[in-house]
Enzyme design. Structure first.
Site, short mmCIF file in Angstrom:
data_model
loop_
_atom_site.label_atom_id
_atom_site.label_comp_id
_atom_site.label_asym_id
_atom_site.label_seq_id
_atom_site.Cartn_x
_atom_site.Cartn_y
_atom_site.Cartn_z
N HIS A 188 13.61 3.36 55.80
CA HIS A 188 12.53 2.97 54.88
C HIS A 188 13.02 2.02 53.80
O HIS A 188 14.15 2.10 53.35
CB HIS A 188 11.83 4.19 54.29
N ASP B 128 11.29 1.48 50.82
CA ASP B 128 10.97 1.89 49.44
C ASP B 128 12.03 2.83 48.88
O ASP B 128 12.78 3.47 49.62
CB ASP B 128 9.59 2.56 49.40
N ASP C 168 19.79 5.88 49.89
CA ASP C 168 18.46 6.28 50.37
C ASP C 168 17.49 5.13 50.24
O ASP C 168 16.85 4.97 49.23
CB ASP C 168 18.02 7.51 49.57
N GLU D 197 7.95 5.89 52.47
CA GLU D 197 8.55 7.17 52.87
C GLU D 197 8.66 8.13 51.69
O GLU D 197 8.51 9.34 51.85
CB GLU D 197 9.95 6.93 53.48
N GLU D 198 8.90 7.57 50.51
CA GLU D 198 9.14 8.44 49.35
C GLU D 198 7.86 9.06 48.80
O GLU D 198 7.91 9.89 47.91
CB GLU D 198 9.86 7.65 48.24
N ASP E 23 18.17 8.91 57.79
CA ASP E 23 17.74 9.06 56.39
C ASP E 23 18.27 10.33 55.74
O ASP E 23 17.75 10.77 54.73
CB ASP E 23 16.21 9.04 56.33
N HIS F 206 18.38 9.80 45.23
CA HIS F 206 17.53 10.04 44.04
C HIS F 206 18.34 10.33 42.78
O HIS F 206 17.77 10.52 41.71
CB HIS F 206 16.52 11.18 44.28
ZN LIG Z 1 15.04 8.46 52.26
#
Ligand SMILES: [Zn+2]
Length: 447
Positions: A131, A133, A164, A198-199, A225, A420
């Site tokens: 992903h 984003d 990520d 995705e987030e 991921d 994150h």
């Molecule tokens: Zn991810």
């Protein structure tokens, strides 16, 4: 990274997952395919190594483009998608672009991109899906560097989205590019998808692509991921998730006169203990793929009731977090819960309400001897030189969305597991290694 025990020449690679796997993964067997593969793998790894600096530079350029999810007050994926699309086109790929309408996003669209190389069997696809984003950077005070100005230190690239899911996105892109440049023959199509959203639930990304039937049951899907620091863990199973909220209504009175009221808190506690006992006892099958090998039914959140000690509460609210092995149905769990609630209502003359806060059934686990699991295991043992193991997790990834559609899917990457977080990073060695793993998988065959 070299695992002597697993890879020393005199030791056959003993694969722990199953007997079939043990037979499949013995290395060094004098099979024709193995000989062919050796030569191809050698050319491929040389190709990636000679591009290592270019891969790193490209990664830095991409990370500079802020792609914080537009539902999280960011600019969204659009600029990053344009950047990736022109790179793919400049390198001779035909790009499939699926712009999903989203009136709340800048420019009104959420982009999804795909490119692939054609193989002999043009009907089958091996997909690497990552992903574009990211989540927001969070408090800047916690960052030692600018989250949108990638900084290289100690072999790591620090930036928001480095792990990520930037590392895997770039690794899969350059794996594809390497295969293209070397003109290595492929038995089937190999491609990448770079998706949006995705987030924030994948509503403008993978869920849309699945709805548009862009994937088939015969496809092999890798979702890089999530992963482990040495790249050992290949995730093939996830638990079903159910969050339930239970509200008990009684009658609030002064604590000195309990017979005039109905203590909702006492009934709620008894009910929570009843769930705790009966659900854990009934759904007790084990699956050793999972670190926590049984289903879990945990009382978690509890809402405050009365503000003072001398009042009997007339309202009680508690929550359960249930993570259920894929062998069970969440509907069965809910039926049991509702039956128990009925019984409690009758017994205690209270009104009890059940609500699903979140319900996400797990798709069927991907088989250890499925083609995609075998391909990736072979590539990991060959390139990362570690002994792969199949695992299940208690959380859920977008891998589950594919499994629910009957598409065998593995989740794998080599990461330190810092998504994150402030000071998120990717190890350059992992970026290069995973590029080779993704390029190796389609070369290693399964027969
Ligand atoms: Zn991810």
């Amino acid at each position: 990274m070299f695992d002597e025990e697993a890879h020393g020449r005199e030791f056959p690679l003993v694969f722990t997952a199953s007997r079939e796997a043990h037979d499949i993964f013995r290395l060094g067997q004098p099979l024709g395919i193995e000989m062919v593969s050796e030569e191809l793998i050698g050319r491929m790894t040389l190709g990636v190594d000679s591009d290592a600096q270019a891969i790193q530079d490209f990664f830095v350029r991409m990370l500079r483009i802020n792609a914080v999810n537009s539902r999280m007050a960011g600019p969204g994926e659009r600029e990053r998608a344009d950047f990736l699309e022109s790179f793919l086109k400049d390198n001779g790929f035909a790009v499939t672009r699926v712009d999903v309408e989203d009136s709340e996003a800048p420019g009104g669209i959420r982009p999804n991109l795909s490119a692939k190389l054609e193989g002999k069997d043009g009907k089958r696809n091996l997909w690497y899906i990552s992903h574009m984003d990211t989540v927001p950077e969070g408090s800047r005070d916690l960052w030692k560097t600018d989250p949108f100005e990638p900084t290289i230190r100690d072999g790591k690239i620090f930036a928001r989205g480095a792990e990520d899911n930037g590392q895997s996105l770039v690794a899969s892109l350059f794996a594809l590019l390497t295969l293209k440049k070397l003109e290595i023959p492929l038995s089937y199509n190999v491609g990448v998808w770079f998706v949006a959203d995705e987030e924030f639930g994948s509503n403008y990304g993978i869920k849309q692509l699945l709805r548009r039937r862009l994937f088939k049951e015969s496809d092999l899907v890798v979702v890089p991921d999530s992963g482990s620091p040495r790249g050992t863990d290949i995730e093939i199973a996830e638990k079903s998730l159910l969050w339930m909220k239970v509200t008990t209504k009684g009658k609030q009175v002064h604590a000195s006169l309990p017979s005039k009221g109905l203590n909702a808190h006492r009934i709620g506690m008894r009910l929570a203990m009843e769930f705790d006992g009966t659900l854990n006892a009934k759904y007790r099958k084990r699956n050793k793929l999972f670190d926590y090998p049984v289903s879990s039914f945990e009382p978690t959140k509890k809402e405050a009731n009365v503000g003072n000690v001398n009042t009997i509460p007339g309202l009680d609210v508690f929550y359960f977090d249930c993570r259920v092995l894929p062998v069970y149905s969440l509907d069965d769990v809910e039926t049991d819960v509702k039956k128990t609630i009925k019984r409690f209502e009758k017994k205690y003359h209270a009104t009890i309400k059940f609500e699903e806060i979140e319900k996400e059934p797990a798709g069927p686990s991907t088989a250890e001897d499925s083609e995609v699991a075998i391909l990736l295991s072979r590539a990991v043992s060959k390139i990362s030189r570690v002994k792969p193991r199949f695992v299940g997790i208690g959380g859920q990834t977008v891998g589950n969305l594919f499994r629910k559609e009957g598409i065998p899917t593995v989740v794998w990457s080599t990461v330190d597991d810092v998504p994150h977080e402030p000071n998120e990073y990717s190890r350059i060695a992992n970026l290069i290694n995973d590029t080779k793993v993704f390029a190796a998988a389609p070369l290693l065959g399964t027969s």
